[in-house]
Design a protein around this motif. Structure first.
Motif, PDB file in Angstrom:
ATOM      1  N   UNK A  59      86.375  -8.638 126.099  1.00 43.57           N
ATOM      2  CA  UNK A  59      85.845  -8.072 124.996  1.00 43.57           C
ATOM      3  C   UNK A  59      84.222  -7.946 124.817  1.00 43.57           C
ATOM      4  N   UNK A  60      83.436  -7.263 124.333  1.00 45.10           N
ATOM      5  CA  UNK A  60      81.891  -7.120 124.277  1.00 45.10           C
ATOM      6  C   UNK A  60      81.429  -8.470 123.981  1.00 45.10           C
ATOM      7  N   UNK A  61      81.865  -8.849 122.973  1.00 45.55           N
ATOM      8  CA  UNK A  61      81.413 -10.403 122.435  1.00 45.55           C
ATOM      9  C   UNK A  61      81.283 -11.377 123.574  1.00 45.55           C
ATOM     10  N   UNK A  62      82.385 -11.395 124.388  1.00 45.86           N
ATOM     11  CA  UNK A  62      82.257 -12.425 125.568  1.00 45.86           C
ATOM     12  C   UNK A  62      81.236 -11.974 126.534  1.00 45.86           C
ATOM     13  N   UNK A  63      80.869 -10.732 126.792  1.00 49.44           N
ATOM     14  CA  UNK A  63      79.532 -10.459 127.607  1.00 49.44           C
ATOM     15  C   UNK A  63      78.421 -10.646 127.246  1.00 49.44           C
ATOM     16  N   UNK A  64      77.956 -10.738 125.984  1.00 48.00           N
ATOM     17  CA  UNK A  64      76.529 -11.258 125.767  1.00 48.00           C
ATOM     18  C   UNK A  64      76.370 -12.792 125.429  1.00 48.00           C
TER      19      UNK A  64
END
Length: 870
Positions: free
Chosen positions: A400-405
């Motif tokens: 998920x994008x959230x885990x990337x930031x």
């Protein structure tokens, strides 16, 4: 393309910058330098150099360091390189170029790589004395010279070069201002949120930023020199030096004069093969070219691609340039700044995923499509994931994008390894190298190291931002192929640092020589070792000294030969060959009498003094022969070494705590002093920093330290693995509401476990992320004793504490050790004549001409004749 019978066809290259040099290399790769005469007309007085790293001149690099031109390459390929002799006219009908010297060269192919010129806003006073641009080495020389008599500088433009210029002025000792017409810094690369994070970080560095205002006039004095600036909001700035860095424009005047078509806003119009649309014998590449997609590209990577396209076209190979990736990663004033893909979210129906921590100077934004496709992003303060994220652009990441930031320490960020990247992912945008190409270098061309893959594919030889991912890919591919990857410390040892630590501890090995001869690689035994393993092994022996019966004094016997420059003289080497002295001030607490002693020493030895970020006082400018004299006076006053030079504990900062502060809930100063005195001199894989805050307001910034302590009403919370500096990381909470004894016991265990298992030069922040199991594993070992080694860890720390000796005191009491503190071994009473100083703001600074680093005056040569410099 043909030439007169009997004569080889001639290629004339006008301009020899980074893109021009890449063009020459591309010609050579295709064998064209062997079939063509190649003439280069270069305006600057030196061949191509790395303009991207221009500002590194101010941190000590020489022109030779940044040169991109191997003269052996030029000679091998018979290239006629004429520096300081630019093209002045082009006669396309006669196919002739005339240089400033009067040289006339007939061409079969003409390639224009004239680059760009700095744009200077047409404001009154722009040509006054004290106004400069920031584009070439000569510009820097002029700025450096003028800055010697200036106190305040202003930079017009808050883009990439503008921020670098402002940092350079600050480094030259000037109060620095940045004036940017846009509402934020770096408006092209970052959005409003990223600009805000960048602004806060830069202002904390002491630079003044003025956004949303333009320069109306440069104010001058009666002598015609700059005295200030008038801004569009009616305000004025006092400044005696102004640098214009308000963007660049294509250098296309030569093309205009000979009738080549140019764009409405400049740039030589070219087609997809980089031929000019006017004349098929003339090419344009780099910042002077208006590409077929209607853009002028100001980054080096697209310029390289254009250079390769032009060379391929000349060789009758298929190639085209239709656009380029504008992703970029930079370190500006020490701050990581990166943007990639559709960073501003211009695509229809795109969504933003944002993480922002203004206090830490972190801002991360990913732009994703409705279907989860990663479209682009902006990273400020922490660009560690740039290489991987850029490679995923245009695809749907497997997490998920959230885990990337989320940053490390603020959750559980996704760990995307090389295996997750598709083969068509571009790893090196400078040279357009994909993951598949890198894998092929390993599997098809038998490359087994990163340097070999670099040579084979050119990946990692441009800006360098992809090197980390490149290394991960090479290792992963080798392991997938069943190849045993050498993870040894260096060419001398097949073991890791952790394994060598266990060997030294278990077998009680007290010398590097014994370890190398018994456990080194076959070819290394009996040798001298290398500069990688000697300091690493020296650190291991020093860490285990009390337990294995070795001397913990780093200048004792063989240990002295293992140390690097700083440890070798127990002080930090500075850029002009002098040293800095930092006495320990535990917890930042110091009595007035000791402050007076420091002041008297600095005055008597003519030292520059500065308060450090670690709540100590740094004294700069000591000559090597002065160090023992300074230490003797400090030791007599009750000071000891602050170990600012060593991979060991530096400081334990503190706020004033409950003793003075109305918010404090514990005595943070007392705890900081106790911890600093306990762990002083502890040698470790990398430096250690700590802090103690007396309440949750966190004034000591404990969560940015290797181990940090924050007071609670019930005791102390312990945080570990934090890091400030270039790659900031929030520390993780290891345990909470601890008593004094519990806190010390857990710190003892944590530090000794880190020293035992970390790699060479690995900070606790990196170690905590690398070690299998991460924080949970460390907590199990340190708090819950899951490995049953805590008694051993505590015993090792007790031995360190009981055997501590001050290195300065040991040295000044040993005549044999004092003999090393000379500039010249056969002229011990002769000071180094290159170490000189000039006055600045009631103190002194190094007398170090910008580009004369290491260059000795004639008188120094005379003085040193027959001497051996240490």
């Amino acid at each position: 393309m043909t030439a007169t019978p009997g004569n080889p066809p001639t290629i004339v290259l006008v301009g020899h910058g980074m893109v021009g040099q890449r063009f020459l290399e591309a010609l050579a790769e295709r064998g064209l330098t062997g079939t063509h005469r190649v003439v280069v007309l270069c305006e600057e007085p030196r061949p191509a150099y790395d303009r991207v790293q221009l500002t590194s001149y101010f941190s000590g690099k020489t022109p030779e360091d940044l040169s991109l031109t191997d003269m052996a390459f030029i000679e091998e390929h018979g290239i006629e390189l004429r520096v300081g002799d630019p093209a002045e006219t082009i006669d396309r009908e006669a196919r002739k170029v005339t240089a400033r010297s009067g040289l006339v060269v007939e061409y079969d192919v003409l390639v224009l790589a004239t680059g760009s010129y700095p744009f200077v806003p047409p404001v009154p006073g722009k040509d006054a004395e004290g106004c400069f641009v920031y584009r070439t080495i000569e510009d820097l020389l002029a700025i450096e010279e003028y800055a010697k008599n200036a106190t305040t500088g202003a930079v017009v433009g808050g883009g990439l070069l503008g921020l670098e210029a402002a940092g350079a002025l600050k480094g030259l000792g000037l109060t620095s201002h940045i004036v940017e017409l846009a509402p934020r810094l770096m408006p092209v690369q970052v959005d409003e949120g990223g600009g805000a994070a960048l602004l806060r970080t830069i202002e904390e560095m002491g630079l003044s930023v003025h956004t949303g205002v333009g320069t109306q006039e440069i104010v001058t004095g009666a002598d015609g020199a700059v005295t200030g600036m008038k801004l569009s909001d009616g305000s004025e700035l006092a400044a005696d030096l102004v640098v214009f860095s308000a963007g660049v424009r294509p250098r296309d005047q030569l093309a205009r004069d000979c009738g080549l078509a140019v764009g409405e806003r400049g740039g030589i119009s070219v087609d997809e093969r980089c031929r000019t649309v006017t004349d098929e014998r003339v090419f344009a590449i780099g910042e002077c070219a208006l590409a077929s997609d209607g853009r002028v590209y100001g980054l080096v990577a697209p310029g390289y691609e254009q250079a390769e396209t032009a060379a391929a076209t000349i060789a009758d190979d298929e190639a085209s340039f239709t656009g380029a990736d504008l992703s970029t990663k930079l370190k500006l004033l020490g701050v990581d700044v990166a943007s990639f893909g559709d960073a501003h979210g211009t695509a229809e129906d795109c969504l933003d995923v944002v993480y922002s921590d203004s206090r830490a100077g972190l801002y991360k934004k990913l732009v994703v499509g409705r279907d989860g496709t990663l479209l682009g992003g902006i990273l400020i303060g922490d660009a560690e994931a740039y290489g991987t994220l850029r490679a995923f652009t245009g695809s749907v990441p497997p997490v998920s994008p959230e885990s990337l930031v989320l940053p490390a320490g603020a959750g559980a960020p996704a760990q995307l390894g090389p295996a997750a990247l598709p083969d068509d992912a571009v790893i090196c945008s400078c040279h357009n190298v994909t993951k598949g190409t890198i894998r092929g270098a390993v599997t098809e061309h038998s490359c087994t190291t990163v340097p070999e893959v670099k040579k084979c594919t050119r990946a990692g030889t441009g800006c360098g931002s992809c090197v980390k991912v490149l290394g991960q890919l090479v290792t992963a591919e080798l392991e997938a192929s069943g190849v045993e990857v050498d993870k040894g410390l260096c060419g001398c040892f097949a073991q890791t640092r952790e394994e060598l630590y266990e060997i030294v501890g278990a077998l009680r090995i007290t010398s590097y020589r014994e370890l190398l001869d018994r456990h080194g690689r076959e070819g290394a035994r009996g040798g001298e070792g290398c500069e990688v393993c000697k300091p690493a092994v020296g650190s291991i022996i020093a860490s285990l000294a009390p337990a294995i019966g070795a001397s913990g004094y780093v200048l004792d016997g063989e240990q002295a030969a293992l140390q690097d420059t700083n440890d070798h003289f127990l002080a930090n080497l500075q850029r002009n060959g002098s040293y800095s002295v930092v006495p320990r001030i535990p917890g930042g607490e110091i009595a007035p009498e000791k402050l007076i002693v420091i002041g008297e020493i600095a005055r008597d030895f003519g030292l520059y003094t500065k308060i450090t970020g670690g709540q100590r006082i740094d004294m700069f400018g000591a000559r090597v022969e002065q160090l023992p004299l300074i230490w003797a006076r400090l030791v007599d006053a009750g000071f000891e070494s602050g170990h600012a030079y060593g991979k060991s504990l530096r400081t334990v900062k503190s706020c004033v705590g409950q003793t003075w502060c109305r918010y404090g809930v514990q005595d943070s100063v007392r705890m900081a002093i106790d911890l600093e005195l306990r762990y002083r001199g502890l040698r470790s894989p990398h430096k250690l920093k700590s802090a103690v805050s007396g309440c949750a307001r966190e004034c000591a910034e404990a969560q940015s330290k290797d181990f940090g302590v924050i007071a609670t009403s019930n005791g102390w919370n312990l945080y570990v693995g934090g890091n400030g500096g270039a790659t900031p990381r929030h520390a993780d909470l290891l345990a909470q509401d601890l008593s004094d004894a519990e806190l010390v016991r857990l710190i003892d265990r944590f530090l000794m476990f880190y020293i035992r298992t970390a790699d060479k030069l690995e900070r606790t922040s990196t170690w905590l992320e690398r070690i299998p199991g991460g924080l949970d594993h460390v907590r199990d070992v340190v708090v819950h004793d899951s490995l049953g080694i805590c008694d051993e860890l505590e015993s090792l720390m007790r031995a360190h504490v009981s055997h501590y000796r001050d290195e300065w005191a040991e040295t000044i009491n040993d005549p044999e050790k004092l003999a090393r503190f000379v500039s010249f071994v056969n002229a011990p009473d002769t000071p180094d004549p290159v170490v000189g100083f000039v006055p600045e703001r009631d103190q002194m600074k190094p007398d170090l001409p910008l580009l004369d680093i290491g260059r000795r005056p004639a008188s120094a040569d005379d003085l040193l004749e027959g001497s051996t410099r240490r």
